[in-house]
Design a protein around this motif. Structure first.
Motif, PDB file in Angstrom:
ATOM      1  N   SER A 317       0.827  -1.212   0.000  1.00  0.00           N
ATOM      2  CA  SER A 317       0.000   0.000   0.000  1.00  0.00           C
ATOM      3  C   SER A 317       0.862   1.262   0.000  1.00  0.00           C
ATOM      4  N   LYS A 318       2.002   1.217   0.679  1.00  0.00           N
ATOM      5  CA  LYS A 318       2.902   2.376   0.662  1.00  0.00           C
ATOM      6  C   LYS A 318       3.310   2.711  -0.769  1.00  0.00           C
ATOM      7  N   PHE A 319       3.621   1.682  -1.535  1.00  0.00           N
ATOM      8  CA  PHE A 319       4.057   1.914  -2.918  1.00  0.00           C
ATOM      9  C   PHE A 319       2.912   2.421  -3.795  1.00  0.00           C
ATOM     10  N   LEU A 320       1.698   1.929  -3.511  1.00  0.00           N
ATOM     11  CA  LEU A 320       0.533   2.466  -4.228  1.00  0.00           C
ATOM     12  C   LEU A 320       0.395   3.958  -3.960  1.00  0.00           C
ATOM     13  N   ASN A 321       0.529   4.331  -2.702  1.00  0.00           N
ATOM     14  CA  ASN A 321       0.347   5.740  -2.327  1.00  0.00           C
ATOM     15  C   ASN A 321       1.521   6.623  -2.728  1.00  0.00           C
ATOM     16  N   MET A 322       2.662   6.008  -3.051  1.00  0.00           N
ATOM     17  CA  MET A 322       3.772   6.785  -3.619  1.00  0.00           C
ATOM     18  C   MET A 322       3.615   6.943  -5.127  1.00  0.00           C
ATOM     19  N   GLY A 323       2.541   6.374  -5.681  1.00  0.00           N
ATOM     20  CA  GLY A 323       2.251   6.639  -7.093  1.00  0.00           C
ATOM     21  C   GLY A 323       2.388   5.470  -8.033  1.00  0.00           C
ATOM     22  N   LEU A 324       2.809   4.303  -7.542  1.00  0.00           N
ATOM     23  CA  LEU A 324       2.861   3.145  -8.441  1.00  0.00           C
ATOM     24  C   LEU A 324       1.438   2.676  -8.725  1.00  0.00           C
ATOM     25  N   SER A 325       1.227   2.142  -9.906  1.00  0.00           N
ATOM     26  CA  SER A 325      -0.099   1.573 -10.222  1.00  0.00           C
ATOM     27  C   SER A 325      -0.247   0.251  -9.485  1.00  0.00           C
ATOM     28  N   ILE A 326      -1.491  -0.181  -9.334  1.00  0.00           N
ATOM     29  CA  ILE A 326      -1.694  -1.475  -8.652  1.00  0.00           C
ATOM     30  C   ILE A 326      -1.083  -2.611  -9.474  1.00  0.00           C
ATOM     31  N   GLN A 327      -1.114  -2.479 -10.796  1.00  0.00           N
ATOM     32  CA  GLN A 327      -0.519  -3.512 -11.645  1.00  0.00           C
ATOM     33  C   GLN A 327       0.984  -3.634 -11.369  1.00  0.00           C
ATOM     34  N   ASP A 328       1.630  -2.479 -11.216  1.00  0.00           N
ATOM     35  CA  ASP A 328       3.071  -2.450 -10.968  1.00  0.00           C
ATOM     36  C   ASP A 328       3.391  -3.019  -9.577  1.00  0.00           C
ATOM     37  N   VAL A 329       2.585  -2.636  -8.591  1.00  0.00           N
ATOM     38  CA  VAL A 329       2.791  -3.139  -7.228  1.00  0.00           C
ATOM     39  C   VAL A 329       2.648  -4.662  -7.202  1.00  0.00           C
ATOM     40  N   ILE A 330       1.640  -5.177  -7.892  1.00  0.00           N
ATOM     41  CA  ILE A 330       1.433  -6.633  -7.914  1.00  0.00           C
ATOM     42  C   ILE A 330       2.596  -7.320  -8.646  1.00  0.00           C
ATOM     43  N   MET A 331       3.057  -6.724  -9.735  1.00  0.00           N
ATOM     44  CA  MET A 331       4.183  -7.320 -10.463  1.00  0.00           C
ATOM     45  C   MET A 331       5.421  -7.431  -9.566  1.00  0.00           C
ATOM     46  N   ARG A 332       5.669  -6.386  -8.777  1.00  0.00           N
ATOM     47  CA  ARG A 332       6.865  -6.376  -7.917  1.00  0.00           C
ATOM     48  C   ARG A 332       6.681  -7.222  -6.656  1.00  0.00           C
ATOM     49  N   SER A 333       5.508  -7.831  -6.514  1.00  0.00           N
ATOM     50  CA  SER A 333       5.239  -8.689  -5.349  1.00  0.00           C
ATOM     51  C   SER A 333       4.879 -10.121  -5.759  1.00  0.00           C
ATOM     52  N   THR A 334       4.910 -10.390  -7.067  1.00  0.00           N
ATOM     53  CA  THR A 334       4.552 -11.739  -7.520  1.00  0.00           C
ATOM     54  C   THR A 334       5.537 -12.249  -8.593  1.00  0.00           C
ATOM     55  N   TRP A 335       5.363 -11.755  -9.798  1.00  0.00           N
ATOM     56  CA  TRP A 335       6.144 -12.290 -10.923  1.00  0.00           C
ATOM     57  C   TRP A 335       7.612 -11.882 -10.850  1.00  0.00           C
ATOM     58  N   ASN A 336       7.878 -10.616 -10.475  1.00  0.00           N
ATOM     59  CA  ASN A 336       9.292 -10.209 -10.328  1.00  0.00           C
ATOM     60  C   ASN A 336      10.032 -11.071  -9.303  1.00  0.00           C
ATOM     61  N   PRO A 337       9.517 -11.180  -8.069  1.00  0.00           N
ATOM     62  CA  PRO A 337      10.239 -12.024  -7.107  1.00  0.00           C
ATOM     63  C   PRO A 337      10.387 -13.471  -7.572  1.00  0.00           C
ATOM     64  N   ALA A 338       9.392 -14.029  -8.267  1.00  0.00           N
ATOM     65  CA  ALA A 338       9.514 -15.410  -8.759  1.00  0.00           C
ATOM     66  C   ALA A 338      10.695 -15.525  -9.715  1.00  0.00           C
ATOM     67  N   LYS A 339      10.843 -14.522 -10.593  1.00  0.00           N
ATOM     68  CA  LYS A 339      11.960 -14.554 -11.547  1.00  0.00           C
ATOM     69  C   LYS A 339      13.294 -14.369 -10.819  1.00  0.00           C
ATOM     70  N   ILE A 340      13.302 -13.477  -9.839  1.00  0.00           N
ATOM     71  CA  ILE A 340      14.552 -13.169  -9.117  1.00  0.00           C
ATOM     72  C   ILE A 340      15.110 -14.425  -8.443  1.00  0.00           C
ATOM     73  N   ILE A 341      14.226 -15.227  -7.849  1.00  0.00           N
ATOM     74  CA  ILE A 341      14.693 -16.452  -7.178  1.00  0.00           C
ATOM     75  C   ILE A 341      14.683 -17.671  -8.127  1.00  0.00           C
ATOM     76  N   LYS A 342      14.494 -17.402  -9.421  1.00  0.00           N
ATOM     77  CA  LYS A 342      14.518 -18.454 -10.455  1.00  0.00           C
ATOM     78  C   LYS A 342      13.499 -19.552 -10.175  1.00  0.00           C
ATOM     79  N   ARG A 343      12.331 -19.159  -9.712  1.00  0.00           N
ATOM     80  CA  ARG A 343      11.251 -20.128  -9.475  1.00  0.00           C
ATOM     81  C   ARG A 343      10.033 -19.660 -10.271  1.00  0.00           C
ATOM     82  N   THR A 344      10.177 -19.741 -11.604  1.00  0.00           N
ATOM     83  CA  THR A 344       9.165 -19.146 -12.471  1.00  0.00           C
ATOM     84  C   THR A 344       7.869 -19.951 -12.540  1.00  0.00           C
ATOM     85  N   GLU A 345       7.821 -21.081 -11.829  1.00  0.00           N
ATOM     86  CA  GLU A 345       6.531 -21.782 -11.710  1.00  0.00           C
ATOM     87  C   GLU A 345       5.635 -21.049 -10.702  1.00  0.00           C
ATOM     88  N   LEU A 346       6.223 -20.122  -9.943  1.00  0.00           N
ATOM     89  CA  LEU A 346       5.472 -19.377  -8.921  1.00  0.00           C
ATOM     90  C   LEU A 346       5.115 -17.976  -9.423  1.00  0.00           C
TER      91      LEU A 346
END
Ligand SMILES: [Zn+2]
Length: 409
Positions: A317-346
């Protein structure tokens, strides 16, 4: 015989195709470029179908998610969940780590990645007493320090930072260990960083660096441009400890040019809010200038759980209120972290994926958000985790949206 079978299939007791159908929610699934009102069906613990309309008669259980967001289960890549009874051992099997199920589902999180609470010496206990018995999926960065985050002199002992030994151990647990961690080192040698990266190289895993507290500070530019490899992670992106750690934002509020260069060469930044590592003075100008952490992560432990951090949905929510879109916030909390830890099934809702799903309400009103100094940012929106599904099972339901109707009493 044939008639009897047909009757069974079409009769009122006909078995529904799906265990759960989620109707009418706004699905955000960055991996699959889905961003709109869709239905989602779950079967045998897996995502079975995402479509414009799925007949609710096909679901044993139907969840009305109208006016809510439906997302992949959230992945938090920086937490400390090796809670234990060794009272003098800090985050390593000690009192400063927390239990995973206590903080995950209520914030929409289905995967926690422990950030180095354990080194190779303590990992089997961690696996037995936490990883194997938690409903939350728990993965781990293995600390380069064999003794892990026991605090005090243990984390300063270069002799206990053995790249080969750590790598050999990590290779035995590919299902759980997703990276190597260094933290809290206060000396001026590069050896701890380099051993960590060496262990990362030997295992083909990313490393996460908490850049310690060397006074005067070591060069951040040298770390990001010379020592780390593309895919390696710098944590505590918005921390400000000028005496002991160089910050990405300079004293005039300007992001240092090499930070963008580092991002371009593939260095990953995660938030790692914690109890002392998130400053509005850093995050707001950084985001305004386009330096946005790749992964939103909490650094959950007893020192952050009741502070400005609170939990993952509050931090998102902090990132939403700093101006990120909800799509961007969700990406940085789901698909990005999955790629970072090389677990792209998640971190996605692809058909066939394990059904880890979060449903959020986006509350509108007057909210306040604290950084670690106690400064309050006012905000108008707040994500509230309504319902969380882990491997097809409802594990959190804040307002009973999946509940059955109450009988008359
Ligand atoms: Zn941490």
């Amino acid at each position: 015989m044939v008639i009897a079978v047909l009757l069974m299939l079409s009769g009122p007791g006909m078995a529904q195709t799906y265990s759960i159908v989620i109707k009418g929610g706004h699905i955000i699934d960055p991996k699959n470029n889905i961003d709109g009102v869709m239905d989602l069906a779950i079967k045998d613990g897996k995502i079975a179908l995402v479509a414009k309309s799925i007949d609710e008669k096909e679901g044993k259980q139907v969840i009305d998610a109208r006016n809510m967001y439906v997302t992949p289960g959230i992945i938090d890549i920086h937490v400390h969940v090796f809670n234990g009874t060794k009272y003098e051992q800090a985050l390593m099997n000690g009192p400063n780590s927390v239990g995973p199920d206590e903080f995950s589902f209520r914030a929409g999180v289905t995967t926690f990645v422990d950030a180095g609470s354990s080194g190779w010496r303590g990992f089997q206990d961690f696996k037995k007493q936490t990883i194997d018995i938690s409903q939350t999926r728990v993965l781990a960065f293995l600390n380069i320090v064999g003794e892990g985050m026991r605090g005090g002199p243990f984390e300063q002992n270069i002799k206990d930072m053995e790249a080969r030994k750590t790598a050999e151990f990590a290779k035995k647990f590919p299902a759980e260990i997703v990276g190597i961690k260094l933290a809290h080192y206060v000396g001026h040698e590069w050896a701890p960083t380099d051993s960590t990266v060496e262990a990362g190289r030997l295992t083909d895993l990313p490393v996460m660096i908490d850049f310690g507290g060397s006074e005067p500070p070591l060069s951040l530019e040298e770390l990001l441009m010379k020592h780390l490899r593309p895919g390696d992670i710098f944590t505590h992106a918005y921390a400000y400890w000028p005496k002991t750690r160089e910050a990405p934002v300079d004293e005039n509020g300007k992001v240092k040019p090499y930070i963008f260069e580092a991002q371009k060469r593939g260095i990953i930044f995660d938030v790692g809010h914690g109890g002392g590592s998130f400053f509005w003075s850093q995050a707001i100008p950084a985001i305004r200038q386009g330096f946005i952490a790749d992964a939103i992560s909490t650094d959950l432990h007893t020192g952050s759980m009741n502070s400005g951090m609170k939990d993952m949905s509050n931090l998102m929510s902090k990132f939403l209120n700093m101006g990120l879109s909800i799509q961007d916030v969700i990406m940085r909390s789901t698909w990005n972290p999955a790629k970072i830890i090389k677990r792209t099934e998640l971190g996605n809702l692809s058909v066939g994926s394990e059904a880890d799903v979060a449903i959020f309400n986006l509350g509108k009103g007057d909210f306040g958000f604290l950084d670690i100094t106690g400064e309050k940012m006012e905000g108008t929106q707040k994500l509230i985790a309504e319902l969380t599904i882990r491997a097809g099972k409802i594990v959190w339901d804040l307002n009973g949206i999946a509940g059955s109707e109450m009988k008359k009493y």
